[in-house]
Scaffold this active site. Structure first.
Site, PDB file in Angstrom:
ATOM      1  N   GLU A  75       0.897  -1.118   0.184  1.00 39.01           N
ATOM      2  CA  GLU A  75      -0.239   0.510   0.182  1.00 39.01           C
ATOM      3  C   GLU A  75       1.014   1.204  -0.032  1.00 39.01           C
ATOM      4  O   GLU A  75       1.866   1.572   0.656  1.00 39.01           O
ATOM      5  CB  GLU A  75      -1.206  -0.231   0.916  1.00 39.01           C
ATOM      6  CG  GLU A  75      -1.818   1.217   1.758  1.00 39.01           C
ATOM      7  CD  GLU A  75      -2.495   0.700   2.519  1.00 39.01           C
ATOM      8  OE1 GLU A  75      -2.663  -0.069   3.332  1.00 39.01           O
ATOM      9  OE2 GLU A  75      -3.224   1.771   3.342  1.00 39.01           O
ATOM     10  N   GLU A 105      -5.776   6.777  -0.260  1.00 38.86           N
ATOM     11  CA  GLU A 105      -6.277   7.005   0.335  1.00 38.86           C
ATOM     12  C   GLU A 105      -6.120   8.375   0.913  1.00 38.86           C
ATOM     13  O   GLU A 105      -6.523   9.945   1.277  1.00 38.86           O
ATOM     14  CB  GLU A 105      -5.691   6.769   1.731  1.00 38.86           C
ATOM     15  CG  GLU A 105      -3.978   7.087   2.726  1.00 38.86           C
ATOM     16  CD  GLU A 105      -3.737   6.367   3.273  1.00 38.86           C
ATOM     17  OE1 GLU A 105      -3.622   5.156   3.208  1.00 38.86           O
ATOM     18  OE2 GLU A 105      -3.247   6.521   4.481  1.00 38.86           O
TER      19      GLU A 105
HETATM   20 MG   LIG Z   1      -2.063   3.243   4.546  1.00 37.28          MG
END
Ligand SMILES: [Mg+2]
Length: 379
Positions: A234, A260
């Site tokens: 990620e 995000e």
């Molecule tokens: Mg993260």
């Protein structure tokens, strides 16, 4: 005549008569038990804002955001425009607030709009008398979760890291996430190895770099981490480094996750176009609310991509239950983070099989637990 009568009846009971009567925001902040450090940043506190939208139908909607100064300013300004408007006209309100020339395309203005949009969807689902997930699509009633931890803490060795990650598995999690990127690659590989040894071969291990790497470091790291079978890698690089993501994806078999720090359907469109990302991590509190989240989920589905949202478990529970391409919910049970599971009235518990059940209460499930939050109010 009949059809005209039917139409009039529909109009008479139409939600178009509903009006927003009052808007308000409460800001909260609390200290973490201990500061946490990821690949790039250290956090000592947690915070949240609760947007409250009241209507003349006697229904109150709640949205969630953050009390960052820029976001607060935009939110106050946006909320003032809402009194007298129909809260069910979510697309119209979204369009009226998202104004690139006047306020901006991304960042705090979109976050402010997001928290308001979430509250409007809560009103809409409560008016319909339905849990939000059924209203948005209704795909599943149970969501598989992961617990994120594995932060850097001074004095925390492999043994402590192993104990921590194993404790999440003992609670029922079938997937756990740890941080990477803050120490030399060699050291991180040893940490990943230690965690894989501790949790065994059957638990999914997620690695999160929080944008700490340059693309060439990320490639070196993930090539060496492959043998420990990470489920995803990620935020390997900064959110705008699309070329970096593409180079990393070309170099590894580990699926890349990010999103995000991405905003709106336009940002996710461009991210998807890189063809480098397998799992998108939108955060409805930031990227444009529920209106935008659902569009991104549909766009992802059309490209064969999965959704695993970032942050606030309660804000995303109903959204994942509504879509076919949901992958994992980031979730903190009571034992891991008492605040995360205590700030809402209808918080689900972690099942022994690593899932949570979606609460069958009308609305988005964001009614705040005032008692838990009250001591932490800052504005
Ligand atoms: Mg993260």
């Amino acid at each position: 005549m009949n059809s005209i009568n039917t139409q009039s009846a529909a109009e008479a009971s139409s939600p178009s008569e509903i009006k927003i009567t009052k808007v308000s925001v409460a800001d909260y902040e609390w200290k973490r038990e201990r500061p946490i450090t990821n690949g790039l940043h250290t956090y000592e506190t947690s915070d949240m804002s609760i947007v409250k939208i009241e209507t003349d139908a006697g229904i109150t909607g709640y949205g969630v955001g953050r009390p960052r100064p820029g976001e607060r300013q935009f939110r106050d300004q946006f909320l003032q425009t809402l009194v007298g408007k129909d809260p069910t006209m979510t697309e119209a309100i979204w369009a009226s607030l998202w104004s690139p020339k006047m306020s901006g395309r991304r960042g705090y203005e979109t976050r402010a709009l997001s928290s308001i949009d979430i509250a409007l969807w809560d009103v809409k689902a409560k008016l319909a008398g339905m849990p939000l997930y059924r209203m948005l699509g209704g795909f599943r009633k149970k969501i598989p979760i992961y617990i994120a931890g594995g932060y850097y803490v001074s004095g925390k060795g492999h043994k402590e890291l192993q104990e921590e990650m194993t404790s999440y598995v003992e609670l029922g999690a079938k997937a756990v996430k740890m941080k990477v990127g803050a120490v030399p690659i060699k050291e991180d590989i040893e940490r990943v190895k230690a965690v894989r040894q501790a949790i065994g071969p059957d638990v999914s291990l997620l690695l999160d770099a929080n944008c700490a790497y340059r693309y060439y470091d990320a490639i070196q790291f993930i090539k060496r981490a492959e043998e420990y079978e990470p489920f995803w890698f990620e935020e390997a690089v900064q959110p705008d480094d699309y070329e970096g993501f593409a180079k990393i994806a070309a170099a590894t078999s580990v699926p890349l996750a990010t999103g995000e720090n991405e905003y709106t359907k336009h940002g996710f469109r461009d991210l998807i176009a890189t063809q480098a990302i397998a799992i998108l991590n939108p955060d409805a509190r930031y990227m444009g609310g529920i209106t935008e989240f659902m569009k991104v989920a549909a766009m992802a589905q059309a490209h064969g991509l999965d959704i695993a949202p970032h942050g606030d478990q309660q804000a995303h529970l109903h959204l994942l239950a509504a879509i076919p391409n949901a992958r994992l919910l980031e979730f903190y049970p009571q034992k891991v983070n008492a605040m995360a599971s205590g700030i809402y009235l209808h918080a689900p518990k972690l099942n022994p099989d690593g899932t949570v059940d979606v609460p069958e209460v009308p609305g988005a499930g964001l009614d705040p637990n005032e008692e838990v939050l009250a001591p932490h109010r800052i504005a």
